[in-house]
Design a protein around this motif. Structure first.
Motif, PDB file in Angstrom:
ATOM      1  N   ALA A  18      29.820  41.747  26.758  1.00  0.00           N
ATOM      2  CA  ALA A  18      30.936  42.172  25.908  1.00  0.00           C
ATOM      3  C   ALA A  18      30.538  43.357  25.032  1.00  0.00           C
ATOM      4  CB  ALA A  18      31.414  41.001  25.045  1.00  0.00           C
ATOM      5  N   PHE A  19      29.363  43.272  24.418  1.00  0.00           N
ATOM      6  CA  PHE A  19      28.891  44.342  23.539  1.00  0.00           C
ATOM      7  C   PHE A  19      28.708  45.648  24.316  1.00  0.00           C
ATOM      8  CE2 PHE A  19      25.494  46.778  21.505  1.00  0.00           C
ATOM      9  CZ  PHE A  19      26.009  46.916  20.227  1.00  0.00           C
ATOM     10  N   SER A  20      28.033  45.559  25.466  1.00  0.00           N
ATOM     11  CA  SER A  20      27.744  46.761  26.264  1.00  0.00           C
ATOM     12  C   SER A  20      29.007  47.437  26.774  1.00  0.00           C
ATOM     13  CB  SER A  20      26.844  46.394  27.451  1.00  0.00           C
ATOM     14  OG  SER A  20      25.580  45.987  26.997  1.00  0.00           O
ATOM     15  N   LEU A  21      29.945  46.647  27.276  1.00  0.00           N
ATOM     16  CA  LEU A  21      31.147  47.257  27.859  1.00  0.00           C
ATOM     17  C   LEU A  21      32.163  47.691  26.811  1.00  0.00           C
ATOM     18  CD1 LEU A  21      31.696  45.142  31.064  1.00  0.00           C
ATOM     19  CD2 LEU A  21      30.880  47.482  30.868  1.00  0.00           C
ATOM     20  N   THR A  22      32.318  46.929  25.749  1.00  0.00           N
ATOM     21  CA  THR A  22      33.302  47.288  24.726  1.00  0.00           C
ATOM     22  C   THR A  22      32.993  48.667  24.145  1.00  0.00           C
ATOM     23  OG1 THR A  22      33.757  44.982  24.214  1.00  0.00           O
ATOM     24  CG2 THR A  22      34.343  46.599  22.529  1.00  0.00           C
ATOM     25  N   GLY A  23      31.737  48.918  23.818  1.00  0.00           N
ATOM     26  CA  GLY A  23      31.357  50.223  23.279  1.00  0.00           C
ATOM     27  C   GLY A  23      31.568  51.355  24.265  1.00  0.00           C
ATOM     28  N   ARG A  24      31.206  51.127  25.521  1.00  0.00           N
ATOM     29  CA  ARG A  24      31.327  52.181  26.532  1.00  0.00           C
ATOM     30  C   ARG A  24      32.790  52.460  26.913  1.00  0.00           C
ATOM     31  NH1 ARG A  24      26.215  49.943  27.632  1.00  0.00           N
ATOM     32  NH2 ARG A  24      24.639  51.521  28.199  1.00  0.00           N
ATOM     33  N   LEU A  25      33.663  51.494  26.703  1.00  0.00           N
ATOM     34  CA  LEU A  25      35.069  51.670  27.067  1.00  0.00           C
ATOM     35  C   LEU A  25      35.929  52.178  25.911  1.00  0.00           C
ATOM     36  CD1 LEU A  25      35.588  48.485  29.277  1.00  0.00           C
ATOM     37  CD2 LEU A  25      35.406  50.867  30.047  1.00  0.00           C
ATOM     38  N   ARG A  26      35.338  52.260  24.730  1.00  0.00           N
ATOM     39  CA  ARG A  26      36.111  52.727  23.576  1.00  0.00           C
ATOM     40  C   ARG A  26      36.699  54.109  23.872  1.00  0.00           C
ATOM     41  NH1 ARG A  26      33.129  50.806  19.898  1.00  0.00           N
ATOM     42  NH2 ARG A  26      34.526  49.094  19.468  1.00  0.00           N
ATOM     43  N   GLY A  27      37.999  54.274  23.598  1.00  0.00           N
ATOM     44  CA  GLY A  27      38.684  55.540  23.827  1.00  0.00           C
ATOM     45  C   GLY A  27      39.159  55.734  25.256  1.00  0.00           C
ATOM     46  N   LYS A  28      38.859  54.786  26.153  1.00  0.00           N
ATOM     47  CA  LYS A  28      39.297  54.866  27.550  1.00  0.00           C
ATOM     48  C   LYS A  28      40.466  53.899  27.748  1.00  0.00           C
ATOM     49  CE  LYS A  28      34.741  56.088  29.335  1.00  0.00           C
ATOM     50  NZ  LYS A  28      33.699  55.792  30.324  1.00  0.00           N
ATOM     51  N   PRO A  29      41.183  54.036  28.851  1.00  0.00           N
ATOM     52  CA  PRO A  29      42.350  53.163  29.072  1.00  0.00           C
ATOM     53  C   PRO A  29      41.988  51.723  29.453  1.00  0.00           C
ATOM     54  CG  PRO A  29      42.074  54.659  30.917  1.00  0.00           C
ATOM     55  CD  PRO A  29      41.079  55.072  29.872  1.00  0.00           C
ATOM     56  N   CYS A  30      40.749  51.481  29.823  1.00  0.00           N
ATOM     57  CA  CYS A  30      40.339  50.141  30.252  1.00  0.00           C
ATOM     58  C   CYS A  30      39.764  49.359  29.073  1.00  0.00           C
ATOM     59  CB  CYS A  30      39.295  50.241  31.361  1.00  0.00           C
ATOM     60  SG  CYS A  30      39.896  51.121  32.820  1.00  0.00           S
ATOM     61  N   ARG A  31      39.884  48.014  29.163  1.00  0.00           N
ATOM     62  CA  ARG A  31      39.408  47.169  28.073  1.00  0.00           C
ATOM     63  C   ARG A  31      38.733  45.921  28.632  1.00  0.00           C
ATOM     64  NH1 ARG A  31      41.998  46.586  22.520  1.00  0.00           N
ATOM     65  NH2 ARG A  31      40.704  44.969  21.632  1.00  0.00           N
ATOM     66  N   PHE A  32      37.620  45.537  27.991  1.00  0.00           N
ATOM     67  CA  PHE A  32      36.904  44.324  28.376  1.00  0.00           C
ATOM     68  C   PHE A  32      37.554  43.115  27.714  1.00  0.00           C
ATOM     69  CE2 PHE A  32      33.805  40.996  27.546  1.00  0.00           C
ATOM     70  CZ  PHE A  32      33.292  40.794  28.811  1.00  0.00           C
ATOM     71  N   HIS A  33      37.677  42.035  28.469  1.00  0.00           N
ATOM     72  CA  HIS A  33      38.166  40.759  27.949  1.00  0.00           C
ATOM     73  C   HIS A  33      37.169  39.667  28.332  1.00  0.00           C
ATOM     74  CE1 HIS A  33      42.201  42.146  26.781  1.00  0.00           C
ATOM     75  NE2 HIS A  33      42.062  42.980  27.798  1.00  0.00           N
ATOM     76  N   GLY A  34      36.931  38.755  27.411  1.00  0.00           N
ATOM     77  CA  GLY A  34      36.009  37.643  27.653  1.00  0.00           C
ATOM     78  C   GLY A  34      36.696  36.502  28.383  1.00  0.00           C
ATOM     79  N   ASN A  35      36.101  35.326  28.267  1.00  0.00           N
ATOM     80  CA  ASN A  35      36.574  34.190  29.053  1.00  0.00           C
ATOM     81  C   ASN A  35      37.677  33.377  28.377  1.00  0.00           C
ATOM     82  OD1 ASN A  35      35.025  33.033  27.097  1.00  0.00           O
ATOM     83  ND2 ASN A  35      33.810  31.771  28.470  1.00  0.00           N
ATOM     84  N   ASP A  36      38.420  33.980  27.462  1.00  0.00           N
ATOM     85  CA  ASP A  36      39.543  33.274  26.852  1.00  0.00           C
ATOM     86  C   ASP A  36      40.851  33.479  27.619  1.00  0.00           C
ATOM     87  OD1 ASP A  36      38.060  32.192  24.756  1.00  0.00           O
ATOM     88  OD2 ASP A  36      38.266  34.009  23.568  1.00  0.00           O
ATOM     89  N   LEU A  37      40.914  34.501  28.453  1.00  0.00           N
ATOM     90  CA  LEU A  37      42.119  34.768  29.236  1.00  0.00           C
ATOM     91  C   LEU A  37      42.013  34.149  30.617  1.00  0.00           C
ATOM     92  CD1 LEU A  37      43.035  38.525  28.635  1.00  0.00           C
ATOM     93  CD2 LEU A  37      44.377  36.518  28.027  1.00  0.00           C
ATOM     94  N   LYS A  38      43.120  33.615  31.092  1.00  0.00           N
ATOM     95  CA  LYS A  38      43.182  33.102  32.459  1.00  0.00           C
ATOM     96  C   LYS A  38      43.469  34.273  33.406  1.00  0.00           C
ATOM     97  CE  LYS A  38      46.170  29.432  31.026  1.00  0.00           C
ATOM     98  NZ  LYS A  38      45.819  29.437  29.669  1.00  0.00           N
ATOM     99  N   PHE A  39      42.908  34.212  34.587  1.00  0.00           N
ATOM    100  CA  PHE A  39      43.145  35.201  35.631  1.00  0.00           C
ATOM    101  C   PHE A  39      43.796  34.471  36.797  1.00  0.00           C
ATOM    102  CE2 PHE A  39      40.669  37.683  39.140  1.00  0.00           C
ATOM    103  CZ  PHE A  39      41.832  38.276  39.580  1.00  0.00           C
ATOM    104  N   GLN A  40      45.066  34.816  37.097  1.00  0.00           N
ATOM    105  CA  GLN A  40      45.748  34.237  38.246  1.00  0.00           C
ATOM    106  C   GLN A  40      45.438  35.098  39.458  1.00  0.00           C
ATOM    107  OE1 GLN A  40      49.982  33.619  37.930  1.00  0.00           O
ATOM    108  NE2 GLN A  40      50.180  33.293  40.128  1.00  0.00           N
ATOM    109  N   VAL A  41      44.684  34.549  40.391  1.00  0.00           N
ATOM    110  CA  VAL A  41      44.286  35.299  41.585  1.00  0.00           C
ATOM    111  C   VAL A  41      45.420  35.302  42.599  1.00  0.00           C
ATOM    112  CG1 VAL A  41      41.831  34.857  41.200  1.00  0.00           C
ATOM    113  CG2 VAL A  41      43.148  33.296  42.628  1.00  0.00           C
ATOM    114  N   ALA A  42      45.269  36.078  43.658  1.00  0.00           N
ATOM    115  CA  ALA A  42      46.337  36.308  44.627  1.00  0.00           C
ATOM    116  C   ALA A  42      46.871  35.028  45.255  1.00  0.00           C
ATOM    117  CB  ALA A  42      45.855  37.267  45.710  1.00  0.00           C
ATOM    118  N   ASP A  43      46.018  34.035  45.489  1.00  0.00           N
ATOM    119  CA  ASP A  43      46.502  32.819  46.152  1.00  0.00           C
ATOM    120  C   ASP A  43      47.094  31.797  45.187  1.00  0.00           C
ATOM    121  OD1 ASP A  43      44.357  31.620  44.900  1.00  0.00           O
ATOM    122  OD2 ASP A  43      43.355  30.996  46.733  1.00  0.00           O
ATOM    123  N   GLY A  44      47.205  32.157  43.895  1.00  0.00           N
ATOM    124  CA  GLY A  44      47.819  31.269  42.922  1.00  0.00           C
ATOM    125  C   GLY A  44      46.851  30.430  42.119  1.00  0.00           C
ATOM    126  N   ALA A  45      45.579  30.429  42.484  1.00  0.00           N
ATOM    127  CA  ALA A  45      44.587  29.714  41.678  1.00  0.00           C
ATOM    128  C   ALA A  45      44.451  30.425  40.335  1.00  0.00           C
ATOM    129  CB  ALA A  45      43.244  29.659  42.403  1.00  0.00           C
TER     130      ALA A  45
END
Length: 196
Positions: free
Chosen positions: A50-77
């Motif tokens: 989190a520390f390494s990516l958050t700093g490197r992504l600052r000011g860019k359109p992409c953002r790091f998220h930790g394990n608090d968000l659910k990711f719904q994959v293509a097959d519905g899992a």
């Protein structure tokens, strides 16, 4: 032998059910799967990531998220990756996302099979995922899958390697993700004591 059969759930039923639970669960497409607890080493790797990516992504359109968000994959899992990078806007109130570009899992003995086989197939089937990084927990190392047409290429990284994430314009020394971790220390679990 009498085995209890799981009653299949729909994704909507799972999401409503999980909101009422005190613990987190993933959804394997049929029913809930309890999340296991982590170790101090696992937590340290996640924090370094989190520390390494958050700093490197600052000011860019992409953002790091930790394990608090659910990711719904293509097959519905539904999965809780140890980390993911999204490059499209995410509503502040969202609890589920569907389009990360890079996904990270920190391997542990209880999840290695699922992370290496099941999740690799799920992430490959999800078009937004361009790179899947599996970080070793007991040594400095990683296996990185990258999208190549309908399949994956893979690369094995060791301590001296650079983790290249061209999809998000980031490169970092793999060893940085293991900063502060002493692999020589005892790992006897919660009851471990220092020897005299």
């Amino acid at each position: 032998m009498n085995l209890a059969l799981r009653k299949p759930m729909t994704l909507a039923e799972f999401l409503a059910w999980e909101e009422r639970q005190p613990l987190r669960y993933e959804f394997d497409g049929v029913g809930p799967v309890a999340m296991t607890g982590g170790t101090a080493g696992h937590s340290a790797i996640q924090a370094n990531l989190a520390f390494s990516l958050t700093g490197r992504l600052r000011g860019k359109p992409c953002r790091f998220h930790g394990n608090d968000l659910k990711f719904q994959v293509a097959d519905g899992a539904v999965r809780y990756p140890d980390g993911m990078v999204l490059c499209s806007p995410v509503d502040r109130g969202a609890t589920v996302v569907r389009n990360p570009v890079v996904v990270f899992e920190v391997l542990s003995p209880s999840t290695t099979r699922t992370d290496r086989l099941v999740k690799a197939r799920e992430y490959q089937a999800t078009p937004s995922v361009q790179r899947y990084v599996m970080l070793e927990q007991d040594s400095v190392g990683a296996v990185v899958y990258a999208r190549a047409g309908d399949g994956w290429t893979h690369e094995i990284l060791i301590e001296e390697s650079t983790l290249a994430l061209p999809e998000i314009g980031v490169e970092l020394p793999l060893a940085e993700l293991y900063d502060g971790i002493d692999f020589g220390a005892a790992t006897g679990g919660p009851q471990a004591e220092e020897s005299a």
